[in-house]
Design a protein around this motif. Sequence first.
Motif, mmCIF file in Angstrom:
data_model
loop_
_atom_site.group_PDB
_atom_site.id
_atom_site.type_symbol
_atom_site.label_atom_id
_atom_site.label_comp_id
_atom_site.label_asym_id
_atom_site.label_seq_id
_atom_site.Cartn_x
_atom_site.Cartn_y
_atom_site.Cartn_z
ATOM 1 N N ALA A 1 9.703 -38.040 -10.495
ATOM 2 C CA ALA A 1 8.525 -38.112 -11.353
ATOM 3 C C ALA A 1 7.243 -38.161 -10.533
ATOM 4 N N CYS A 2 7.322 -38.729 -9.326
ATOM 5 C CA CYS A 2 6.149 -38.816 -8.448
ATOM 6 C C CYS A 2 5.928 -37.529 -7.657
ATOM 7 N N GLY A 3 6.836 -36.577 -7.779
ATOM 8 C CA GLY A 3 6.648 -35.288 -7.123
ATOM 9 C C GLY A 3 6.652 -35.380 -5.614
ATOM 10 N N TYR B 1 12.272 -32.907 -12.978
ATOM 11 C CA TYR B 1 12.161 -34.122 -13.793
ATOM 12 C C TYR B 1 11.690 -33.776 -15.211
ATOM 13 N N ASP B 2 10.649 -32.965 -15.304
ATOM 14 C CA ASP B 2 10.103 -32.606 -16.616
ATOM 15 C C ASP B 2 11.129 -31.891 -17.481
ATOM 16 N N ILE C 1 3.805 -40.885 -11.612
ATOM 17 C CA ILE C 1 3.226 -39.543 -11.672
ATOM 18 C C ILE C 1 2.826 -39.091 -10.265
ATOM 19 N N PRO C 2 2.712 -37.790 -10.061
ATOM 20 C CA PRO C 2 2.244 -37.302 -8.753
ATOM 21 C C PRO C 2 0.794 -37.698 -8.510
ATOM 22 N N ARG D 1 9.176 -32.647 -9.392
ATOM 23 C CA ARG D 1 8.523 -32.967 -10.657
ATOM 24 C C ARG D 1 8.927 -31.986 -11.747
ATOM 25 N N ASP D 2 9.063 -30.720 -11.401
ATOM 26 C CA ASP D 2 9.459 -29.703 -12.375
ATOM 27 C C ASP D 2 10.850 -29.994 -12.923
#
Length: 301
Positions: free
Chosen positions: A212-214, A272-273, A92-93, A269-270
């Motif tokens: 995922a880690c942004g 990835y989501d 995660i970020p 991250r966007d």
Amino acid sequence: MTQALPGVWFAKKRNIPCYLYVQDLWPENVEIITGITNKTIIGSIGKMVDYIYKRCTKIYTTSNSFKESIEKRGVPSDKVEYWPQYAEDFYIPIEKTTIDEIPDDGVFNIIFAGNIGNAQGLDILPKTAVLLKKSNLKRNIRFNIIGDGRYKDTLVNLVNSANLSDMFNFIPKQPATRIPQFMAANDAAFLCLTDSPLFAMTIPAKLQSYMACGIPIIASADGETNRILEESNAGVSSPAGDAQRLSEIIIDLSLKTQEELTKLGFNARDYYDNNFNKNELLNRMDHHFGLNPIMEEKYHV
């Protein structure tokens, strides 16, 4: 691929469906990784692969290019589906931070985390570092290499022999759960693959973890990886094996403001989501397996 044979045989014996998830293409992967080119051996492996594909109910692949390659072997297109990998929930970020293993000295930090093997093509980094040193950098650059593998000793020797130790920080293999913290202490994440038609079709799982880690991504890769970075606007990419172009995009990224880097990380991250979300992917698989609504409610899927 041989591990699929017992599944195929058991499914036939029990008259039940057989599902296959393809993360590496055979016989192509065998030929590239082992260097075996004997037509008899490669041909025999190919026949085994065709035998398995023919007897599977459904085949899932980690990239669209893999899907196309399998279809070219005569497998009907409706039997093959793209189902990408996802990152575990702890990727995660995390807000920008400092950790003991990476000096907080104003250097532009680039992280590589994972297996240090021949397929990763990390020999490009010493070549790139030499070019960066000759570029009169406005901001110093450091490569933080986390992990272990068969190529690590060779890479360390290349770095030392070229007097590049000031640009490299080798860190022992870490628990996967710590990697997001390391990401937060770096400005960008690096991934690369060797120049090969097979690897151009590959989406390395590292890409999902980085996204995922942004964190902004720097890639030395072709094909699928390059396409995803262009679509997501999550970083920069250069052709596999091109040290000159890689040095140029690293310099460009190092000169961006923190606001611009944050935006690239947000894009990562966007994307990835929207494309690699774990719950959505597992729900899709549950649908294929025919998980009923009662079980869906019980297991919160």
